[in-house]
Design a protein around this motif. Structure first.
Motif, mmCIF file in Angstrom:
data_model
loop_
_atom_site.group_PDB
_atom_site.id
_atom_site.type_symbol
_atom_site.label_atom_id
_atom_site.label_comp_id
_atom_site.label_asym_id
_atom_site.label_seq_id
_atom_site.Cartn_x
_atom_site.Cartn_y
_atom_site.Cartn_z
ATOM 1 N N TRP A 103 0.786 -1.134 -0.058
ATOM 2 C CA TRP A 103 -0.081 -0.053 0.142
ATOM 3 C C TRP A 103 1.105 0.962 -0.041
ATOM 4 N N GLU A 104 0.494 2.160 -0.647
ATOM 5 C CA GLU A 104 1.507 3.419 -0.799
ATOM 6 C C GLU A 104 0.682 4.648 -1.492
ATOM 7 N N PRO A 105 0.920 5.868 -0.921
ATOM 8 C CA PRO A 105 0.682 7.116 -1.446
ATOM 9 C C PRO A 105 0.843 7.073 -3.092
ATOM 10 N N MET A 106 -0.078 7.681 -3.911
ATOM 11 C CA MET A 106 0.251 7.463 -5.285
ATOM 12 C C MET A 106 -0.445 8.738 -5.989
ATOM 13 N N ASP A 107 0.227 9.217 -7.218
ATOM 14 C CA ASP A 107 -0.350 10.256 -7.866
ATOM 15 C C ASP A 107 -0.575 9.497 -9.323
ATOM 16 N N ALA A 108 -1.721 9.389 -9.788
ATOM 17 C CA ALA A 108 -2.017 8.884 -11.035
ATOM 18 C C ALA A 108 -1.641 9.508 -12.183
ATOM 19 N N ASN A 109 -1.549 10.684 -11.961
ATOM 20 C CA ASN A 109 -0.754 11.694 -13.134
ATOM 21 C C ASN A 109 0.552 11.549 -13.469
ATOM 22 N N SER A 110 1.211 10.964 -12.508
ATOM 23 C CA SER A 110 2.815 10.580 -12.550
ATOM 24 C C SER A 110 3.161 9.470 -11.725
ATOM 25 N N LEU A 111 3.306 8.633 -12.333
ATOM 26 C CA LEU A 111 3.313 7.213 -11.557
ATOM 27 C C LEU A 111 4.806 6.913 -11.662
ATOM 28 N N ARG A 112 5.270 6.727 -10.284
ATOM 29 C CA ARG A 112 6.841 6.638 -10.207
ATOM 30 C C ARG A 112 7.325 5.288 -10.722
ATOM 31 N N PHE A 113 6.739 4.181 -11.522
ATOM 32 C CA PHE A 113 6.919 3.230 -11.794
ATOM 33 C C PHE A 113 7.744 3.232 -13.317
ATOM 34 N N ASP A 114 8.826 2.176 -13.720
ATOM 35 C CA ASP A 114 9.188 2.238 -15.050
ATOM 36 C C ASP A 114 8.452 1.717 -15.871
ATOM 37 N N ASP A 115 8.734 1.944 -17.245
ATOM 38 C CA ASP A 115 7.626 1.462 -18.411
ATOM 39 C C ASP A 115 7.616 -0.087 -18.040
#
Length: 244
Positions: A103-115
């Motif tokens: 579970w983690e805070p997340m911004d759908a506009n700019s995901l921290r994950f790699d392609d």
């Protein structure tokens, strides 16, 4: 209905609203859908069609209903669930078996994950709460692996012979229920307003296709006021699951 964050005053207002209704969130969802919400979340998880040991990203996870459904359906999957409301995440993380989900805070506009990090992306009531729907969906396309699926649960304007009475009911009954059951008429007035003002399934499908998704399909639910939409990123993922 929860959402992830967006970097604007609107986004902060929505974040605070969802923080405020966390304690009554599940009960209100059950009341407003006559108990169908959990079944829809299970359908969303099933349509993700995760391969064995696949990796799922559940956006706008809220109290984690879709993520928990996915855990039951895909016991060996890696599940990452994000939301912009910390109060929602804190509640989700206290649920049974929640320790097997990240579970983690997340911004759908700019995901921290790699392609190409995930085999599927699911979401519940995210799109009507963001300003750039296409941009949010493009981010999901980016983090999906070839052959991966996106599955959307969202509200939508009613249609058909019952369109006018259903819309009137949404404008009056939902805010009243919010006031009586959750002590927050404002939040549920917002829900009714954004639901009636959001896109039709055909419009969301066209946006997905414009981004590059294929095999787009949808089903309306609950007097046509909710929709489940799914699509696939072109390509193939080895070992992908068959349609449940």
């Amino acid at each position: 209905m929860s959402a992830t964050s967006e970097p604007s005053s609107h986004g902060e207002d929505v974040r605070q609203m969802f923080d405020a209704i966390t304690a009554d969130y599940d009960r209100m969802n059950a009341v407003m859908t006559l108990g169908r919400h959990a079944a829809w979340c299970t359908e969303v998880a099933r349509r993700a069609q995760l391969p064995a040991d696949g990796h799922l990203l559940d956006l706008a996870t809220g109290t984690g209903v879709i993520a928990q459904a996915a855990r039951r359906l895909y016991p060996s999957a890696q599940i990452t669930a994000g939301d912009f409301s910390q109060a929602m995440l804190d509640l989700a993380a206290r649920r049974p078996a929640a320790e097997s989900i990240t579970w983690e805070p997340m911004d759908a506009n700019s995901l921290r994950f790699d392609d190409e990090s995930f085999d599927a992306v699911t979401q519940g009531y995210l799109l009507r709460n963001v300003e750039d729907v296409a941009g949010v969906l493009r981010e999901q396309y980016r983090v999906l692996r070839p052959g991966g699926r996106v599955v959307v649960l969202e509200t939508c304007p009613p249609r058909g012979i019952l369109k006018l009475p259903v819309a009137l009911g949404m404008r009056t009954v939902i805010p009243l229920a919010g006031r009586l059951l959750a002590g927050n008429k404002t939040a549920y007035s917002y829900l009714a307003r954004t639901s009636l003002g959001f896109a039709r399934p055909e419009q969301v499908a066209a946006t997905l296709e414009g981004i590059g998704f294929t095999d787009v399909g949808w089903r309306r639910r609950f007097l046509t006021t909710n929709m489940i939409i799914w699509a696939r990123k072109p390509g193939s993922t080895p070992g992908s699951a068959a349609q449940p």
